[in-house]
Design an enzyme around this catalytic site. Structure first.
Site, PDB file in Angstrom:
ATOM      1  N   ASP A  14       0.590  -0.930   0.517  1.00 41.42           N
ATOM      2  CA  ASP A  14       0.076   0.237  -0.166  1.00 41.42           C
ATOM      3  C   ASP A  14       1.166   1.673  -0.215  1.00 41.42           C
ATOM      4  OD1 ASP A  14      -1.947  -1.629  -0.398  1.00 41.42           O
ATOM      5  OD2 ASP A  14      -2.438  -1.647   2.442  1.00 41.42           O
ATOM      6  N   HIS A  58       9.375   8.066  -9.233  1.00 42.28           N
ATOM      7  CA  HIS A  58       9.962   7.532  -9.577  1.00 42.28           C
ATOM      8  C   HIS A  58      11.009   8.046  -7.905  1.00 42.28           C
ATOM      9  CE1 HIS A  58      10.739   8.805 -13.892  1.00 42.28           C
ATOM     10  NE2 HIS A  58      10.548  10.373 -13.350  1.00 42.28           N
ATOM     11  N   TRP A  65      10.586   3.892 -21.180  1.00 41.10           N
ATOM     12  CA  TRP A  65      10.930   5.033 -20.449  1.00 41.10           C
ATOM     13  C   TRP A  65      12.920   5.082 -21.065  1.00 41.10           C
ATOM     14  CZ3 TRP A  65       8.823  10.032 -20.850  1.00 41.10           C
ATOM     15  CH2 TRP A  65       9.781  11.190 -20.669  1.00 41.10           C
ATOM     16  N   ASP A  73      -4.126   7.750 -20.483  1.00 43.46           N
ATOM     17  CA  ASP A  73      -4.220   6.800 -21.373  1.00 43.46           C
ATOM     18  C   ASP A  73      -4.492   5.337 -21.017  1.00 43.46           C
ATOM     19  OD1 ASP A  73      -2.098   9.016 -22.157  1.00 43.46           O
ATOM     20  OD2 ASP A  73      -0.462   7.528 -20.075  1.00 43.46           O
ATOM     21  N   ASP A 100       7.257   5.606 -25.230  1.00 43.97           N
ATOM     22  CA  ASP A 100       7.019   6.192 -24.612  1.00 43.97           C
ATOM     23  C   ASP A 100       8.830   7.223 -24.589  1.00 43.97           C
ATOM     24  OD1 ASP A 100       6.923   8.351 -22.766  1.00 43.97           O
ATOM     25  OD2 ASP A 100       5.081   7.307 -21.911  1.00 43.97           O
TER      26      ASP A 100
END
Length: 826
Positions: free
Chosen positions: A214, A221, A358, A378, A385
């Site tokens: 959780d 990041h 990415w 999205d 991407d």
């Protein structure tokens, strides 16, 4: 298109016989007899007063490991059926290739040993400055059940891991404030950090069941979710080396009900090195992660992204299943609408994709399946991407809320989507976001049935990117189809596509509208089978009947795959769609995957390529024999390809030969600044004196950016500077080739560091052409903008956004600037 897909050629070779039987990753089978110590822990039979060195002497709790310094060959073994409240944190622990450290299990019980962190195992994470998007959090406390901090040659397997909180539903509900959600501590099941040990190697995570983690719903990041590995700035990079990962393998893991991401490797403090559309091999291998493999994983009901590879060189992501990625973005937790008050600050990102890259170089995604990704901003299964050379092939998607494919952003470069099947994906099949460079979309099947109103293209106002679509089948038999939509649009090019069920629509010239005559379309699986991949036979409905108009009706194109979705070899007259029939062909021709075939030549061949590797990249009819000759003699598969070789095709009495051309090896060089260049540097609103800040004790003229000294800077003036004044121009003295702009920010402060930029070039100093644009991290790392080489005399950097002075005043600054060009390497 430049494609380098040799990293998975062996996979393709096996795929030719039975693609679904390609073996899962296996730990290297090097025989070794290196003996280490084994430590046993059991919550059932353990006793902390014992030695912990055998099953009978097992410890009871995980905290006993704090007194142990693990050495190469050591093992930590948890008894199956045990449940532990606690965590395992390792720091500066290193095995060896011959003797990795292992964390695993023992015993005969069916249940894996379980670690319940419950918010324990708290550590501090900091990037020592802003990340590439300054709105993302870059520091804070993290709770991890397992933490591998500067740890390598380690293998973790066979465990169950949770990190739950009894207040998590509160933090997702209407009673929580925006600031409470924003400030929530991040949590992970397994965390990895590379920082002060240089390259961290051989980190293997296998057969882990990670669930109920959780974490924070928004942090991207920070280490946050099921498995996340990131890279922090070293205290002394000169002494320890660049921090990064090499040889990371995450295999056969089940990640369920976690927030935020399922599996992610891994953001890096070196992100500034990856700016620009094209990412060089050198940059990716030097600063990025190498030999990254995600295979056989099942991500289920993850809060946001399913599986993400970041800043990696040729990562391979295959045979994974994603089921309902974006589970926390299903509309119930729309923070923007729930908490509109301006007094609370929150950066909420209501978008995700299931499996995507990415800032990767030549990432390959194959044989993956994605179902039921939640509709959000999205919501696609696949997303090319801001990466260079991404390839999606042999994947299957169904019922994904955002459609099938997004090609996202101005730095989504050289992307390829080929031989994939989409069945009943929703909203719009293809999203071409933010004026992305032209993506290649070849030989796919897009099926729309039931009563869906799925469009071919997502039609948001900013979805105006380019795409080249060839050999695809768009098959729409839905009872709820759109009466009309814009299919033909500037930037989209079409060739040899079938549009069935699009009566009344304006279609591209030359389109085929006949029934492609699938065997039994629309019958592919509608749900995952407990995370296991389906056998390829369940997709046989998308094979073609013998009289299909799609057979031999495609065009041989650059970037042609060697094999189809089912593992059949593709021919010189490819069929339209994802299936290649065995029907005889009449054309004696050659195509290429990572190589370019044109004008009777095979071009762009790496100097290191072998004859065998070249053969694997060439596409030709099945009844044609191919040989590679030197001076009339057949070359061996292990020989290096040289320009005195020729490729020969033979069919009966008919022959054809192609010459061989090696790729030019280009490297960036910087012009040496001379007195003329220094005199030609101007900045800001020069005519009214706001180009630079000067005081009685400090001088920051624009010429400082060419003095070779990072301690001296250019800075805009304290006063009378607007954001439009944040620019600096260099006069090279004469027209010269230009292909790169290097920006070294000031090192002792962040004021004026440019975070969103554009680079323009000019021949006369009056008329400007944009060469590059993008974003940079607001830190002191060196930034690059690389672009197609042009001849120009002037080059100008404009700071569209930059770190303000005193939190509010517009500013621009730089320590050094270099202008580069491409030169052929000897």
């Amino acid at each position: 298109m430049k494609k380098r897909i040799l990293a998975f050629m062996c996979a393709l070779a096996v795929a030719g016989t039975s693609p679904n039987l390609l073996p899962a990753f296996q730990v290297r089978a090097a025989a070794r007899e290196v003996m280490g110590k084994s430590y046993y822990i059991s919550s059932i039979h353990g006793d902390n007063s014992k030695s912990g060195t055998s099953e009978r002497e097992a410890w009871e709790t995980l905290d006993k490991l704090k007194q142990v310094k693990l050495e190469p060959g050591d093992q930590v073994l948890l008894e199956k059926g045990s449940v532990f409240q606690g965590y395992i944190h390792l720091q500066d622990v290193h095995g060896t290739e011959e003797a990795p450290i292992k964390i695993g299990s023992y015993g005969t019980a069916e249940a894996k040993p379980r670690i319940d962190a419950e918010g324990q195992g708290v550590w501090y994470q900091s990037y020592n400055g802003a990340v590439d998007n300054q709105k993302h959090r870059s520091q804070g406390y993290v709770s991890s059940a397992i933490l591998l901090y500067d740890v390598d040659f380690v293998e973790v397997s066979g465990l169950e891991i949770t990190n739950a909180s009894d207040d998590f539903e509160f933090f997702k509900g209407a009673t929580a404030s925006a600031s409470q959600i924003d400030d929530r501590m991040d949590r992970t099941g397994v965390s990895g950090i590379a920082k002060d040990g240089g390259t961290m190697e051989h980190v293997y995570l296998d057969d882990l069941y990670i669930h109920n983690v959780d974490g924070n719903l928004e942090d991207k990041h920070m280490n946050n979710g099921g498995i996340q590995m990131n890279v922090l700035p070293p205290a002394d990079e000169g002494a320890t080396g660049i921090a990064r990962y090499h040889d990371v393998k995450i295999t056969n893991c089940h990640v369920k009900d976690v927030s935020r991401a399922g599996i992610c490797v891994g953001y890096t403090y070196q992100s500034g090195k990856f700016n620009g559309k094209a990412i060089s091999d050198t940059v990716a291998k030097t600063y990025g992660h190498t030999e990254l493999l995600f295979e056989g994983n099942y991500v289920q009901n993850v809060g946001n992204d399913g599986i993400v590879a970041m800043y990696a060189y040729r990562p391979l992501i295959q045979r994974n299943v994603s089921d309902r990625a974006g589970a926390d973005l299903d509309g119930k937790y729309d923070i923007t609408s729930k908490y509109p008050d301006t007094n609370q600050t929150i950066f909420w990102q209501p978008f995700c994709a299931a499996i995507w890259p990415w800032k990767c170089k030549d990432a390959v995604f194959q044989y993956n399946e994605v179902f039921d990704t939640v509709d959000c901003q999205d919501g696609q299964p696949w997303d090319i991407d801001w990466s260079d050379g991404t390839v999606y092939q042999y994947n299957y998607s169904h019922n994904n809320g955002g459609g099938c494919l997004m090609i996202c952003g101005v730095e989504a470069y050289q992307g390829m989507f080929r031989y994939n099947i989409s069945q009943n994906d929703l909203k719009g099949l293809i999203g071409l976001a933010d004026a992305n460079p032209q993506g290649k979309i070849y030989n796919n099947v897009f099926y729309i049935g039931k009563d869906l109103n799925t469009k071919m293209f997502i039609d948001k106002s900013n979805y105006n990117g380019a795409a080249e679509l060839k050999n695809n089948i768009f098959y729409n038999v839905s009872t709820g189809k759109n009466a009309s939509e814009v299919i033909v649009k500037t930037g989209r090019t079409y060739a040899n596509n079938i549009f069935f069920g699009y009566e009344g629509q304006t279609l591209p010239a030359g389109s085929i509208t006949a029934d492609p005559k699938f065997v039994n379309p629309g019958q592919a699986p509608e749900s995952s089978q407990a995370g296991k991949l389906h056998n390829r036979e369940v997709f046989d409905g998308y094979k073609l009947q013998d009289d299909s108009p799609a057979i031999n009706a495609g065009t041989l194109t650059e970037g042609m795959a060697k094999y189809d979705f089912f593992g059949n070899q593709v021919g010189a007259q490819p069929d339209i769609g994802a299936y290649e029939s065995g029907t005889a062909e009449t054309v004696l021709a050659l195509g290429g995957d990572s190589v370019l075939v044109e004008d009777g030549k095979i071009k762009r061949l790496p100097k290191t390529m072998t004859v065998g590797e070249l053969k694997e990249q060439l596409v030709f009819a099945r009844d044609v024999s191919l040989s590679i000759l030197r001076n009339g003699q057949e070359a061996g598969d292990g020989e290096k390809v040289t320009e005195d070789m020729a490729v020969k095709l033979v069919r009966g009495s008919e022959t054809k030969e192609y010459a061989v051309e090696l790729a030019k090896q280009l490297v960036y060089r910087d012009y040496e600044p001379d007195a003329q260049m220094r005199a030609g540097v101007t900045a800001g609103n020069a005519e009214n004196g706001s180009s630079q800040w000067a005081s009685s004790s400090d001088s920051t003229p624009a010429s400082n950016v060419l003095d070779g000294n990072n301690a001296t800077i250019w800075h805009t003036s304290w006063d009378n500077t607007s954001q439009s004044d944040v620019w600096i121009k260099i006069d090279l003295g004469s027209s010269k080739p230009i292909a790169r702009f290097t920006y070294v920010p000031r090192q002792n402060n962040t004021s004026g560091i440019i975070t969103k930029y554009k680079v323009e070039v000019s021949s006369d100093g009056n008329s400007w052409t944009q060469a590059a644009e993008g974003t940079w991290a607001g830190d002191s790392s060196t930034k690059y903008a690389e672009f197609m080489q042009v001849n120009a005399r002037y080059i100008r950097l404009t700071g569209i956004e930059s770190v303000p002075m005193n939190g509010s005043k517009p500013a621009g600054s730089a320590a050094e600037i270099r202008v580069g060009y491409l030169e052929e390497e000897n």
